[in-house]
Write an enzyme that holds these catalytic residues in place. Structure first.
Site, PDB file in Angstrom:
ATOM      1  N   GLU A 161       0.869  -1.167   0.000  1.00 40.32           N
ATOM      2  CA  GLU A 161       0.000   0.000   0.000  1.00 40.32           C
ATOM      3  C   GLU A 161       0.917   1.231   0.000  1.00 40.32           C
ATOM      4  O   GLU A 161       1.826   1.313   0.833  1.00 40.32           O
ATOM      5  CB  GLU A 161      -0.888  -0.006   1.250  1.00 40.32           C
ATOM      6  CG  GLU A 161      -1.839   1.177   1.242  1.00 40.32           C
ATOM      7  CD  GLU A 161      -2.832   1.183   2.399  1.00 40.32           C
ATOM      8  OE1 GLU A 161      -2.797   0.263   3.240  1.00 40.32           O
ATOM      9  OE2 GLU A 161      -3.637   2.130   2.431  1.00 40.32           O
ATOM     10  N   ARG A 202       4.976 -13.139   9.548  1.00 43.76           N
ATOM     11  CA  ARG A 202       5.617 -11.855   9.273  1.00 43.76           C
ATOM     12  C   ARG A 202       6.957 -11.791   9.998  1.00 43.76           C
ATOM     13  O   ARG A 202       7.207 -12.516  10.955  1.00 43.76           O
ATOM     14  CB  ARG A 202       4.712 -10.692   9.643  1.00 43.76           C
ATOM     15  CG  ARG A 202       4.375 -10.563  11.104  1.00 43.76           C
ATOM     16  CD  ARG A 202       3.290  -9.515  11.348  1.00 43.76           C
ATOM     17  NE  ARG A 202       3.682  -8.182  10.968  1.00 43.76           N
ATOM     18  CZ  ARG A 202       3.089  -7.457  10.006  1.00 43.76           C
ATOM     19  NH1 ARG A 202       2.074  -7.933   9.331  1.00 43.76           N
ATOM     20  NH2 ARG A 202       3.505  -6.249   9.718  1.00 43.76           N
ATOM     21  N   LYS A 219       4.381   0.283   9.356  1.00 41.20           N
ATOM     22  CA  LYS A 219       4.378   1.616   8.743  1.00 41.20           C
ATOM     23  C   LYS A 219       3.725   2.640   9.655  1.00 41.20           C
ATOM     24  O   LYS A 219       4.136   3.791   9.690  1.00 41.20           O
ATOM     25  CB  LYS A 219       3.654   1.566   7.395  1.00 41.20           C
ATOM     26  CG  LYS A 219       4.597   1.202   6.264  1.00 41.20           C
ATOM     27  CD  LYS A 219       3.899   1.255   4.931  1.00 41.20           C
ATOM     28  CE  LYS A 219       3.028   0.055   4.743  1.00 41.20           C
ATOM     29  NZ  LYS A 219       2.425  -0.051   3.419  1.00 41.20           N
TER      30      LYS A 219
HETATM   31  P1  ATP Z   1       2.510  -2.361   7.857  1.00 40.26           P
HETATM   32  O1  ATP Z   1       1.872  -3.021   9.033  1.00 40.26           O
HETATM   33  O2  ATP Z   1       3.935  -2.058   8.066  1.00 40.26           O
HETATM   34  O3  ATP Z   1       1.730  -1.203   7.317  1.00 40.26           O
HETATM   35  P2  ATP Z   1       1.350  -3.820   5.792  1.00 40.26           P
HETATM   36  O4  ATP Z   1       1.211  -5.285   5.732  1.00 40.26           O
HETATM   37  O5  ATP Z   1       0.122  -3.046   6.053  1.00 40.26           O
HETATM   38  O6  ATP Z   1       2.499  -3.478   6.766  1.00 40.26           O
HETATM   39  P3  ATP Z   1       1.564  -3.449   3.005  1.00 40.26           P
HETATM   40  O7  ATP Z   1       2.135  -2.341   2.229  1.00 40.26           O
HETATM   41  O8  ATP Z   1       0.117  -3.685   2.927  1.00 40.26           O
HETATM   42  O9  ATP Z   1       1.987  -3.224   4.499  1.00 40.26           O
HETATM   43  O10 ATP Z   1       2.357  -4.800   2.727  1.00 40.26           O
HETATM   44  C1  ATP Z   1       2.767  -5.239   1.463  1.00 40.26           C
HETATM   45  C2  ATP Z   1       3.178  -6.667   1.571  1.00 40.26           C
HETATM   46  O11 ATP Z   1       4.281  -6.802   2.462  1.00 40.26           O
HETATM   47  C3  ATP Z   1       2.067  -7.531   2.107  1.00 40.26           C
HETATM   48  O12 ATP Z   1       1.977  -8.690   1.309  1.00 40.26           O
HETATM   49  C4  ATP Z   1       2.475  -7.823   3.508  1.00 40.26           C
HETATM   50  O13 ATP Z   1       1.998  -9.062   3.928  1.00 40.26           O
HETATM   51  C5  ATP Z   1       3.996  -7.794   3.424  1.00 40.26           C
HETATM   52  N1  ATP Z   1       4.565  -7.426   4.718  1.00 40.26           N
HETATM   53  C6  ATP Z   1       4.375  -6.285   5.411  1.00 40.26           C
HETATM   54  N2  ATP Z   1       5.009  -6.329   6.597  1.00 40.26           N
HETATM   55  C7  ATP Z   1       5.627  -7.534   6.659  1.00 40.26           C
HETATM   56  C8  ATP Z   1       6.451  -8.194   7.628  1.00 40.26           C
HETATM   57  N3  ATP Z   1       6.770  -7.614   8.785  1.00 40.26           N
HETATM   58  N4  ATP Z   1       6.918  -9.433   7.334  1.00 40.26           N
HETATM   59  C9  ATP Z   1       6.619 -10.011   6.167  1.00 40.26           C
HETATM   60  N5  ATP Z   1       5.850  -9.454   5.218  1.00 40.26           N
HETATM   61  C10 ATP Z   1       5.353  -8.231   5.448  1.00 40.26           C
HETATM   62 MG    MG Z   2      -1.533  -3.067   4.684  1.00 35.30          MG
END
Ligand code: ATP
Ligand code: MG
Length: 550
Positions: free
Chosen positions: A32, A258, A268
């Site tokens: 995102e 994760r 984020k």
């Molecule tokens: P955040 O909680 O940091 O906002 P998010 O999952 O909302 O993380 P996205 O931009 O939606 O952030 O994530 C893009 C991809 O990266 C998704 O497929 C998500 O599962 C993966 N991802 C995000 N954080 C992690 C993590 N800590 N470990 C493994 N994969 C991750």
């Molecule tokens: Mg997300």
């Protein structure tokens, strides 16, 4: 460098290839654009792009941009840069917002099939109807609207006739389902007054993630949709949407744990707060676990990939030690980084028996084990700098550096003896007088043993620089666990050495080549700042793990 160990997702994919379910394996990385990528994303990138490469398939970059309130085109550009820097090339780039029209049409299809309805309950009422883990939900009073009425209301939602929060489009699944995600989840909500970075003001209704994601995956021909474990409970909804829209073949969602890393935060939302409140200098602050921060800190992209290989992919949540990341960087930099000399806290040394008008060019190898990296020239002269930490007036035998009346070897040069401390009127040490033994270049002195070797730079050719030493951003392993995150910040996470002196060969050094400052660690030139024209060097990582037993 090792490759990822064979894990359960590989097994699954190989099974799908062997059974003929898929001929080609296609994955996507779906960030995102609401912040910068961090190491958690790196795990997902290495996993998704790695699978694309390993199975001769492909991987898309898809911006999951269904919430314009928090998204921005600047994040899109930063994410593209970071994925490229990590060493990956996407097959195609898409925005979930490219599918807004298609998603709308699919929603109309669901309405026509009696599988979606417009609901007039507000958010609070929806929550009250949802039930709990132990109690079934209750049907919305709007659940049995006619198809014709639903089609009309949904079209008018799109046309902007209703205010925010007044209506939603919901899937008509089962209010008594044991999985709460299946209790008529919201598919669309009304959001007026937002400017979307791709679609501008074209829309005032926005689809939700759980609805958007499976359709986006299916439209792109993704075979395996890899996401983190918290989405496991959403998988039945993912499948429900694809089943009820007759997608065939359809992508398979597979979840993995994760990445959690000690002494930092990988979210984020939390990183945004650190940046917005000014606890760090920006998204690329070298103390942050963002890819931009790690790049600026001097972490090679290959070390981050290697770290992702070493941690592996499982379905069990765990906390990975920061030391693992650091050792991946050390292992790589030890092989590749040219050795240099730098004095972080200079103490002037005058070699009183070395002629003032003389200089000498000494050759020093760039790497102790790699002749292919060549050599550089060091200038030896009467005035030098050594580090203040490498001299004491008196010390016991354990101190292997310079003491008054004692000897030490200057790396790649001569053995010197400290003769006299020179102080100013306030009793501060301003210089050290020493003598050198001309017979000790490249050989040991006769009849005495010199145990210490220290770094030095010649005063006349030294490059003044600012050196920044970093410690962990947080002083506890799991920041924010017991108190507010901000209380856990490490006040000593940045230490500046404003008067450092570097060997002359670093005057022309580029920002892309990390080097080892002997005895001090691995460093790289800062890509963003200079200190009034002087270069700034960041310490990527120290030579040894000093945290091990803490
Ligand atoms: P955040 O909680 O940091 O906002 P998010 O999952 O909302 O993380 P996205 O931009 O939606 O952030 O994530 C893009 C991809 O990266 C998704 O497929 C998500 O599962 C993966 N991802 C995000 N954080 C992690 C993590 N800590 N470990 C493994 N994969 C991750
Ligand atoms: Mg997300």
């Amino acid at each position: 460098m090792s490759e990822t160990q064979h894990h359960f997702i590989h097994q699954r994919i190989e099974h799908d290839l062997a059974s003929g379910k898929h001929q080609q394996i296609c994955t996507r990385f779906p960030p995102e654009p609401n912040g910068y990528l961090h190491l958690g994303h790196a795990k997902s990138i290495v996993l998704n792009f790695g699978i694309g490469q390993d199975y001769a398939g492909w991987t898309n970059l898809r911006f999951d941009d269904t919430n314009p309130a928090k998204e921005d085109a600047a994040y899109v550009a930063a994410i593209q840069q970071d994925v490229r820097w990590l060493g990956y090339t996407w097959h195609a780039q898409h925005f979930a917002s490219d599918y807004f029209e298609a998603l709308y049409d699919y929603a109309v299809q669901l309405i026509r099939r009696g599988q979606a309805y417009v609901c007039d309950l507000n958010a609070e009422q929806v929550r009250a109807h949802r039930g709990s883990l132990t109690e079934p939900g209750t049907d919305s009073p709007y659940r049995n609207r006619s198809i014709a009425e639903n089609l009309d209301l949904f079209a008018r939602m799109r046309a902007g006739e209703y205010p925010d929060g007044s209506r939603t489009l919901r899937a008509r699944i089962d209010m008594a389902a044991p999985n709460i995600n299946l209790r008529d989840p919201t598919l669309y909500r009304i959001r007026h007054g937002l400017v979307h970075h791709q679609t501008g003001e074209a829309w005032c209704i926005y689809p939700l993630y759980d609805y958007t994601h499976p359709i986006s995956d299916a439209l792109e021909g993704i075979t395996h949709s890899l996401c983190t474990l918290e989405f496991a409970d959403h998988r039945p909804l993912y499948d429900w949407i694809l089943d009820n829209l007759d997608f065939d073949p359809r992508p398979q969602q597979i979840e993995f744990a994760r990445l959690n890393l000690s002494y930092t935060v990988l979210s984020k939302r939390k990183l945004t707060r650190l940046v917005a409140e000014g606890h760090v200098s920006g998204w690329d602050d070298p103390r942050l676990p963002t890819l931009a921060g790690l790049r600026r800190r001097g972490y090679p992209a290959s070390a981050i990939r290697e770290f992702c290989h070493r941690i592996g992919v499982t379905r069990a949540d765990s906390l990975v030690e920061m030391a693992m990341l650091e050792s991946a960087a050390r292992d790589e930099l030890d092989q590749t980084a040219p050795r240099r000399m730098a004095v972080l806290n200079p103490l002037k040394v005058v070699i009183t028996n070395y002629p003032a008008d003389q200089t000498e060019a000494l050759t020093a190898p760039n790497h102790p084990k790699r002749d292919d990296l060549g050599a550089r020239t060091l200038t030896f002269s009467r005035e030098l700098y050594i580090d203040q930490a490498d001299f004491r007036a008196t010390a016991n035998k354990k101190y292997k550096r310079l003491v008054l009346g004692g000897e030490v070897r200057l790396r790649h040069a001569y053995v010197i003896r400290a003769e006299k401390i020179i102080r100013d009127e306030t009793d501060q040490i301003v210089a050290l007088h020493a003598t050198y033994d001309p017979d000790t270049l490249g050989k040991n002195p006769e009849g005495r043993k010199v145990r210490g070797v220290i770094q030095w730079v010649a005063a006349a050719t030294a490059v003044p620089a600012e050196v920044r030493l970093y410690d962990r951003l947080f002083q506890v392993a799991e920041p924010g666990k017991t108190a507010d995150l901000i209380n856990d910040l490490n006040p000593g996470s940045l230490q500046i050495r404003p008067d450092a002196m570097l060997e002359a060969s670093l005057a022309q050094a580029d920002t892309a080549t990390p080097c080892q400052f002997e005895r001090e660690g691995y460093f790289c030139r800062d890509i963003t700042d200079t200190a009034d024209g002087r270069p700034i060097y960041n310490r990527t990582v120290s030579l040894r793990d000093t945290w091990q037993n803490i």
